[in-house]
Every structure is written in C-alpha cells, then in structure tokens.
Design an enzyme around this catalytic site. Structure first.
Site, PDB file in Angstrom:
ATOM      1  N   MET A   1     -23.195  22.963 -19.316  1.00 41.78           N
ATOM      2  CA  MET A   1     -22.162  22.531 -18.370  1.00 41.78           C
ATOM      3  C   MET A   1     -22.639  22.719 -16.929  1.00 41.78           C
ATOM      4  SD  MET A   1     -18.521  23.323 -20.096  1.00 41.78           S
ATOM      5  CE  MET A   1     -18.412  25.033 -19.608  1.00 41.78           C
ATOM      6  N   GLY A   2     -23.935  22.932 -16.752  1.00 44.25           N
ATOM      7  CA  GLY A   2     -24.472  23.054 -15.389  1.00 44.25           C
ATOM      8  C   GLY A   2     -24.258  24.438 -14.799  1.00 44.25           C
TER       9      GLY A   2
ATOM     10  N   LEU B   1     -26.651  26.120 -13.525  1.00 46.26           N
ATOM     11  CA  LEU B   1     -27.709  26.667 -14.379  1.00 46.26           C
ATOM     12  C   LEU B   1     -28.281  27.973 -13.820  1.00 46.26           C
ATOM     13  CD1 LEU B   1     -29.548  23.338 -15.297  1.00 46.26           C
ATOM     14  CD2 LEU B   1     -27.685  24.488 -16.519  1.00 46.26           C
ATOM     15  N   HIS B   2     -28.736  28.806 -14.735  1.00 42.15           N
ATOM     16  CA  HIS B   2     -29.329  30.097 -14.391  1.00 42.15           C
ATOM     17  C   HIS B   2     -30.478  30.365 -15.362  1.00 42.15           C
ATOM     18  CE1 HIS B   2     -27.028  31.461 -17.846  1.00 42.15           C
ATOM     19  NE2 HIS B   2     -25.917  31.049 -17.280  1.00 42.15           N
TER      20      HIS B   2
ATOM     21  N   HIS C   1     -30.082  29.580 -19.117  1.00 46.59           N
ATOM     22  CA  HIS C   1     -30.302  28.178 -19.509  1.00 46.59           C
ATOM     23  C   HIS C   1     -31.800  27.864 -19.540  1.00 46.59           C
ATOM     24  CE1 HIS C   1     -26.161  27.867 -17.565  1.00 46.59           C
ATOM     25  NE2 HIS C   1     -25.926  27.384 -18.767  1.00 46.59           N
TER      26      HIS C   1
ATOM     27  N   GLU D   1     -27.274  32.551 -28.047  1.00 47.67           N
ATOM     28  CA  GLU D   1     -26.466  33.518 -28.815  1.00 47.67           C
ATOM     29  C   GLU D   1     -25.377  34.122 -27.948  1.00 47.67           C
ATOM     30  OE1 GLU D   1     -29.236  36.375 -30.308  1.00 47.67           O
ATOM     31  OE2 GLU D   1     -29.768  35.135 -32.033  1.00 47.67           O
TER      32      GLU D   1
ATOM     33  N   SER E   1     -24.304  34.330 -16.826  1.00 46.13           N
ATOM     34  CA  SER E   1     -23.261  33.349 -17.108  1.00 46.13           C
ATOM     35  C   SER E   1     -22.947  32.593 -15.820  1.00 46.13           C
ATOM     36  CB  SER E   1     -21.989  34.061 -17.594  1.00 46.13           C
ATOM     37  OG  SER E   1     -20.880  33.184 -17.521  1.00 46.13           O
ATOM     38  N   SER E   2     -22.643  31.317 -15.970  1.00 42.89           N
ATOM     39  CA  SER E   2     -22.239  30.526 -14.795  1.00 42.89           C
ATOM     40  C   SER E   2     -21.003  31.132 -14.155  1.00 42.89           C
ATOM     41  CB  SER E   2     -21.944  29.088 -15.203  1.00 42.89           C
ATOM     42  OG  SER E   2     -23.034  28.547 -15.915  1.00 42.89           O
TER      43      SER E   2
END
Ligand code: AMP
Length: 276
Positions: free
Chosen positions: A31-32, A34-35, A38, A150, A187-188
């Site tokens: 969902m973009g 990004l970090h 991802h 995960e 996490s985004s």
C-alpha cells in the site's frame, strides 16, 4: 534496469508479457509509504533466479473500515519509486480504483474461519477486502511467486489458504519481520506516532519476547496490564495461537505464535513472534 512505472493493465501486460516474457514474475503487493521492511521483500524476490520484480502500490479502500485511516494513510509516491529503483525492483504497478474495481465488479473472496478472530474481529470486513484485492492483483499481474511479510501474520495465513483453496498459481513466500534497532516492527503507520508514543512503542515487541518464554493465560493477562501501564491506550488482543489455524491455545505447543494488536493514542500497532 530502470524501474518501469505502469498505471494501466495494458501497460503492465506490455512490461511483463511482452518486454520481459522470459522472466519469472515475482510480485510484492503493497500500500506504499515504503520502508526497509518492504525492501526486504524486494531483496527476497531478487534471490529467485531470473526474477522480474513487480511491486504494486494500491491503497485498497475496501480493506479499511468506515472509521479507519484510509484518507490519512500516508502516500509518498516519489520517495517510494526512488527507494524501489535503488533496491532493484523492475516494475511499479500503480493501478487506480477503476482498474481494480471496474464498473460491474462484484466478486468478494471471503475466508470466514481464518478471518473470524484477531484482526478480523476488530476490523470487520478487512480480510474480505485483502483477499479480494490480492486475488484480483494476482489475476492482473500473473506472478509465479508472491512475497508477503510475516509482520501481517493473519494476512499471510489467509493468502496461503486462499491460494490453496482457489488453486491460484503463485507460490507464496513469507518473509521475516524487519524491525527498528529498538525492536519496533517497521510499519507505514509508525509515522503517525508522536515522540512519546514512539518511545513506548517497542514495549509491544519486548512484551512478546518476554512472553515467548512463558505464555500461559496468567502470564498473558499480566503482560496486558504491563502494556497498559507503559502507556498503551487499548489492547485489541494478545494471544497465543496455533501457527496454521490461528485458533487460540491454552498452553504453548511447538510451534505456536504470539499475536498482538494494541493502540497508542490513535495509532494501532500489530506484531507477532514465533514461540518454539
Ligand atoms: P503494507 O504496505 O503495509 O500493506 O505491506 C505490504 C507488504 O509488506 C505486506 O506483505 C506486509 O506484511 C509487508 N511488511 C510490512 N511491514 C513489514 C516489516 N516490518 N517487515 C517485513 N515485511 C513487512
């Protein structure tokens, strides 16, 4: 190879079916915002021989509840594209809502048992939205492999079940959770946290780790109180579950999983670890 950015199904198919026909399509749906978590999925994909790494960014409206953060979900497209290019991803698919849900669209994919508890209970309809969009994306991208984190353990279980049940083609790879140095799962949504909340946030992982040595019912109750005392505002769940069925367990069995979701102010964090 430069990152190809495609918005339509036709442009996507030109990239994957025409220009790169001999490659193995490896798909990373996101969902973009990004970090490094991802990017670890992209890195995992690059280990597959002859891989063409296709990443999608689509903030899927149907997996957000009416009071959830769809409209404020972070959208950082330029930075995302730059990060993907550096990481060596090949194709960035940016569908709009009409590409995913064209007029007349009506199919819903639903896994009532695996969606019943945990995030499914606290986010009604969420996993129907996830399973449906992933099935649709699989149809559009036609990957041979798809990689999921995960970090979203229930989601991974649901995707694996769906692929099995519907005899879908991609082979599903689960990738380990990437963490900040203090243990907080990347996490985004971490960018919603203010300074105080960010300081408290790693307690969630610390709690899971301490429970992994002794995760009986009493220890879990004590751990929930501990989280509330350290500043978490609400705990949606903290539970020991069967790794495959995600049904709750009274006593640890080998292997099992500890799953947690808790709120820090208006931000909801999830995490999980394996218990051996
Ligand atoms: P999202 O963009 O949050 O929907 O996530 C897209 C994919 O990245 C999902 O398969 C997630 O499980 C995965 N992911 C998110 N955070 C992490 C993380 N910290 N480590 C590994 N994978 C992650």
């Amino acid at each position: 190879m430069k990152l190809a950015i495609v918005k339509t199904t036709e442009a996507l198919h030109d990239e994957v079916l025409v220009k790169n026909r001999s490659k193995t399509i490896v798909f990373v749906p996101t969902m973009g915002a990004l970090h490094a978590g991802h990017m670890s999925l992209v890195e995992r994909g690059k280990r597959i021989p002859n891989a063409l790494i296709v990443v999608s960014i689509f903030v899927n409206p149907t997996q957000f509840g009416p009071n959830e953060d769809f409209s404020r979900y972070p959208r950082t497209l330029d930075a995302d594209a730059e990060m993907l290019e550096k990481a060596g991803a090949n194709v960035l698919f940016l569908p709009d809502v009409e590409t995913i849900y064209p007029p007349g669209y009506e199919t819903v994919v639903s896994l009532p048992k695996l969606s019943k508890r945990w995030d499914g209970e606290h986010r009604p309809g969420h996993f129907d939205g996830v399973a449906t969009v992933v099935a649709r994306l699989f149809g559009l991208v036609m990957p041979e492999y798809a990689i999921f984190g995960e970090k979203d353990f229930q989601q991974l279980a649901i995707i694996r079940r769906m692929v099995e049940d519907l005899a879908l083609s991609p082979y599903i790879i689960g990738a380990p959770t990437m963490r900040e140095v203090d243990g907080l799962a990347m996490s985004s949504r971490n960018r919603y946290l203010n300074e105080d909340e960010r300081r408290i946030a790693p307690k969630l992982y610390e709690t899971l780790q301490s429970l992994s040595k002794k995760a009986d019912r009493e220890a879990i109750e004590v751990a929930k109180h501990g989280l509330l005392e350290s500043g978490f505002s609400k705990i949606d769940y903290l539970a020991l579950v069967d790794t495959d069925t995600l049904e709750p367990l009274d006593k640890p069995k080998n292997p099992a999983r500890l799953l947690a979701a808790a709120w820090l102010g208006t931000t909801r964090l999830i995490d999980n670890i394996e218990v051996i």
